[in-house]
Write an enzyme that holds these catalytic residues in place. Sequence first.
Site: not given
Ligand SMILES: Nc1ncnc2c1ncn2[C@@H]1O[C@H](COP(=O)(O)OP(=O)(O)OP(=O)(O)O)[C@@H](O)[C@H]1O
Length: 376
Positions: A58, A60, A79, A181
Amino acid sequence: MYKVLKRKQKIMLKQKYFKRNGGLLLQQHLFSNEGNVEKIKLFTSKEMEKATNNRILGQGGQGTVYKGMLIDGSIVAIKKSKMVEGKKCAEKKVEQFINEVIILSQINHRNVVKLLGCCLEAEVPLLVYEFIPNGTLYDLIRNQNEELPLTWEMRLRIAIEIANALFYLHSAASAPIYHRDIKSSNILLDDKYRAKVSDFGTSRSVALEQTHLTTRVQGTFGYMDPEYFRSSQFTEKSDVYSFGVVLIELFTGQKPISAEQSEPVRSLVSYFLDSMQENSLFNILDPMVVKDGPEQEIIVVALLAKRCLNLNGKKRPTMKQVAMELELIKASGGNVMEDHGVEESEIDDIIHSWENNPSCSMSTTVTTNSVTFPLN
Ligand SMILES: Nc1ncnc2c1ncn2[C@@H]1O[C@H](COP(=O)(O)OP(=O)(O)OP(=O)(O)O)[C@@H](O)[C@H]1O
């Protein structure tokens, strides 16, 4: 000589990245004993290279999440922070990453995603989490199918799990944690479809005597507490508001903000509050909920959601009350009355109007006037 020089250069580069990625900041926290940072493993860039394949889970605001496998065979989610232009922006990103490490290192709850470690010697910082296989609640609500119907029981259980996680965060012994959030796309689902709250980049830990945080307004439109939006003061009740939005998303199946091209922007909160006011709650429910959920339980949960969405934060229940009431609703089948803020007459009103006009319950398309975001 060439080989030695190359190795030295590599080490120096790793040290540079470690510094730039907030390694020193993390060490500082480690010495000041904030969190439980020693539980967090520091992965080497070599380990990360081996672990990451290019399967994107994913994307974000903060970066991209990849699926990976550690040397011991465990599956993880990695991440990778976004590369950003400008020193200030890069520092802010690093701060968010370190913040997530420190916050998550203090948490151990079955409904909060586990952080296993991080890698700071790569070009951008990497966070390593337990892998949660069944996607987000946002996707589950929207991609229901016959094989996996989102039953009322499942929805109520997921709501209870999120509420318990937030209650735990808000009542953390040394310093309460505000998530800041809460939204359905930040709720992950494990192999048994149990909720795991994730994404702690913007979370804050606050001193016990502190009742609010004054910050630059951050969060997601549609989920954000209007009181916080106006005052910039984030309180525990702002998380309660966002939880209320997730709750109505769960039983209406609709997005918090829908901006169909031909229609004006519509807020689910206003739409829901209007329907409660007009005793037409059953018009806006997900057809599966109408078919599957006991009337009394649905109404009591809707009344609880209404209290979470009160424009006055002080009048909202705490997450402790929310979690307890939801548990009670589940256990008692909706027979929760005045003690828990629910008037019997309110339930009767809704049931009456529903009985007088039951046909409307099955309509999935509902037209409303333009509804604005409730700022006052
Ligand atoms: N621990 C995990 N296991 C499996 N998939 C995950 C995990 N963490 C995140 N993802 C996938 O990755 C995507 C993005 O993660 P996340 O929302 O934490 O990123 P972000 O950059 O912090 O996003 P935001 O725009 O909400 O700040 C999630 O929507 C999910 O599909």
